[in-house]
Enzyme design. Structure first.
Site, PDB file in Angstrom:
ATOM      1  N   ASP A 198       0.816  -1.209   0.000  1.00  0.00           N
ATOM      2  CA  ASP A 198       0.000   0.000   0.000  1.00  0.00           C
ATOM      3  C   ASP A 198       0.853   1.263   0.000  1.00  0.00           C
ATOM      4  OD1 ASP A 198      -2.931   1.211   0.818  1.00  0.00           O
ATOM      5  OD2 ASP A 198      -1.312   2.260   1.831  1.00  0.00           O
ATOM      6  N   THR A 243      -5.348   2.487  -0.161  1.00  0.00           N
ATOM      7  CA  THR A 243      -5.305   1.802  -1.455  1.00  0.00           C
ATOM      8  C   THR A 243      -5.689   0.338  -1.293  1.00  0.00           C
ATOM      9  OG1 THR A 243      -3.513   3.294  -2.101  1.00  0.00           O
ATOM     10  CG2 THR A 243      -3.916   1.406  -3.516  1.00  0.00           C
ATOM     11  N   ASP A 244      -5.190  -0.311  -0.252  1.00  0.00           N
ATOM     12  CA  ASP A 244      -5.620  -1.681   0.044  1.00  0.00           C
ATOM     13  C   ASP A 244      -7.127  -1.734   0.266  1.00  0.00           C
ATOM     14  OD1 ASP A 244      -3.316  -3.230  -0.136  1.00  0.00           O
ATOM     15  OD2 ASP A 244      -2.743  -2.903   1.937  1.00  0.00           O
ATOM     16  N   LEU A 245      -7.637  -0.814   1.067  1.00  0.00           N
ATOM     17  CA  LEU A 245      -9.059  -0.854   1.423  1.00  0.00           C
ATOM     18  C   LEU A 245      -9.942  -0.593   0.212  1.00  0.00           C
ATOM     19  CD1 LEU A 245      -8.808   1.073   4.810  1.00  0.00           C
ATOM     20  CD2 LEU A 245      -9.131  -1.383   4.494  1.00  0.00           C
TER      21      LEU A 245
END
Length: 400
Positions: free
Chosen positions: A137, A169-171
């Protein structure tokens, strides 16, 4: 819906947790002995020392069952194939090509189960010059432009580009992946066939640039860091008050007029330099110091009491403790406390010794009812014996 979750860390598990909240039966396949990487990402920890789980892991794995399987062994790969043969969805975030070594890639499993929706989460996608690179991320926030927009303006002493305080960004990739999965399942209802979804963190981050990307593509400019200011709207930033800070988020000219009137400066709203937002953006350098002087004359709460009843968008800046005691957060029930004893049944602790596990619920409501899985995140291999036994008996996907 049956979801086989082979993913680790955050983006893939987040998508799996969303699907679990919406009612899917999610089996999480983890590495023997160590499990998901985030199990070790502490402190803080939850549970007794011999069965503790990190708070980070708990945030993304609600509603799942856990089984420990070594994919690199023929026996382990065979078990995953058994589960995939009856799954509706498979989530994975291995490096491109890695699962093909074990016959667990999309082509292999979709030939076994043509109805399977197979979602691959990677840093940079299934093709291109960086397809084999590991995706994190922080690195994607840097490469994808987000950090160039985040932080105090260039030239401000002692500052540098900043990442966002959570792994956004991961989420967002988890959310994008889950919506693509749901779309593929709807399509499968018509066609009878699954899809291979390619969810790349970099692609998502570039898409998340939103209006800033349009500012560049349409306006030909390169957006820069502006601290808490907004490139297209003024005033839309943080201001100091007599005892702290307040956010003003003025979205239209009527709101600006009300702000000026309530502050005792109605004449500013009719000044040609400030009457319309394009003019306020053009004269930002003169207007913002003027507003800053006004805001320092009252406390944050005094401004809130003055502005909020007149629909002037404003907000205090709360820390996380303040968030979970905010009356609206309490009224919406965003904290959930799930029974956690069963997660420690394998340890030498009575289940009723463990208090409820505090988590944040899924933010969606359907017909007024919150949607959230009622099962706490599992301990490593918590349901492993039952799942392996069902597979050994040839029963296919084990029932909950």
């Amino acid at each position: 819906m049956r979801v086989l979750d082979l993913s680790r860390v955050l983006a893939g598990p987040w998508a799996g947790q969303l699907l679990a909240d919406y009612g899917a039966d999610v089996i999480k396949v983890e590495r023997p002995d160590v499990g998901d990487d985030t199990r070790g990402w502490g402190p803080p920890w939850w549970g007794p020392a011999d069965a503790r789980m990190s708070a980070y892991y708990l945030s993304a794995n609600r509603g799942k069952r856990s089984v420990a399987i070594d994919l690199a062994t023929p026996e382990g790969a065979a078990m995953v194939r058994q589960l995939a043969a009856e799954a509706d969805v498979l989530l994975e975030n291995y490096k491109v090509g890695q699962l093909a070594r074990y016959g667990l890639d999309a082509a292999s499993l979709m030939s076994l189960n043509p109805r399977l929706v197979y979602c691959s989460v990677t840093g940079y996608g299934q093709d291109g010059p960086m397809a084999q690179a590991a995706g994190y991320d922080f690195a994607i926030q840097a490469t994808g432009g987000l950090m160039s927009l985040t932080g105090e303006a260039e030239g401000t002493p002692g500052t540098q580009p900043q990442k966002v305080g959570v792994a956004v960004t991961d989420l967002f990739t988890g959310v994008y992946a889950s919506t693509a999965i749901l779309a593929a399942l709807v399509e499968r209802g018509r066609t009878g066939r699954g899809r291979h979804i390619d969810a790349a963190l970099l692609d998502v981050q570039v898409a998340m640039l939103a209006n800033q990307a349009s500012n560049h593509l349409i306006g030909g400019t390169v957006p820069r860091r502006m601290g808490n200011a907004h490139p297209n709207i003024v005033p839309y930033q943080v201001f100091e008050t007599a005892d702290g800070h307040i956010v003003l988020a003025i979205g239209n000219d009527g709101q600006f007029t009300r702000l000026c009137e309530l502050a005792g400066h109605a004449e500013v709203a009719t000044d040609p330099r400030y009457a319309r937002n394009p003019q306020r953006v053009a004269h930002r350098a003169e207007l913002v110091p003027l507003l800053a002087d006004w805001l320092r004359t009252r406390t944050t709460q005094a401004w809130m009491d003055l502005l909020e009843p007149h629909a002037v968008p404003c907000a205090p800046i709360l820390d996380i403790a303040g968030v979970f005691t905010h009356p609206q957060v309490l009224a919406r029930g965003l904290r959930v406390d799930l029974p956690s004893g069963s997660a420690f049944d394998h340890a030498d602790h009575p289940a009723n010794d463990h208090p409820a596990m505090p988590l944040v619920r899924n933010p969606m409501r359907v017909d007024g009812q919150a949607v959230v899985a009622d099962q706490a995140p599992p301990a490593l291999d918590q349901q492993g014996d039952a799942i392996r036994a069902a597979l050994a008996r040839g029963e296919g996907w084990p029932t909950r």
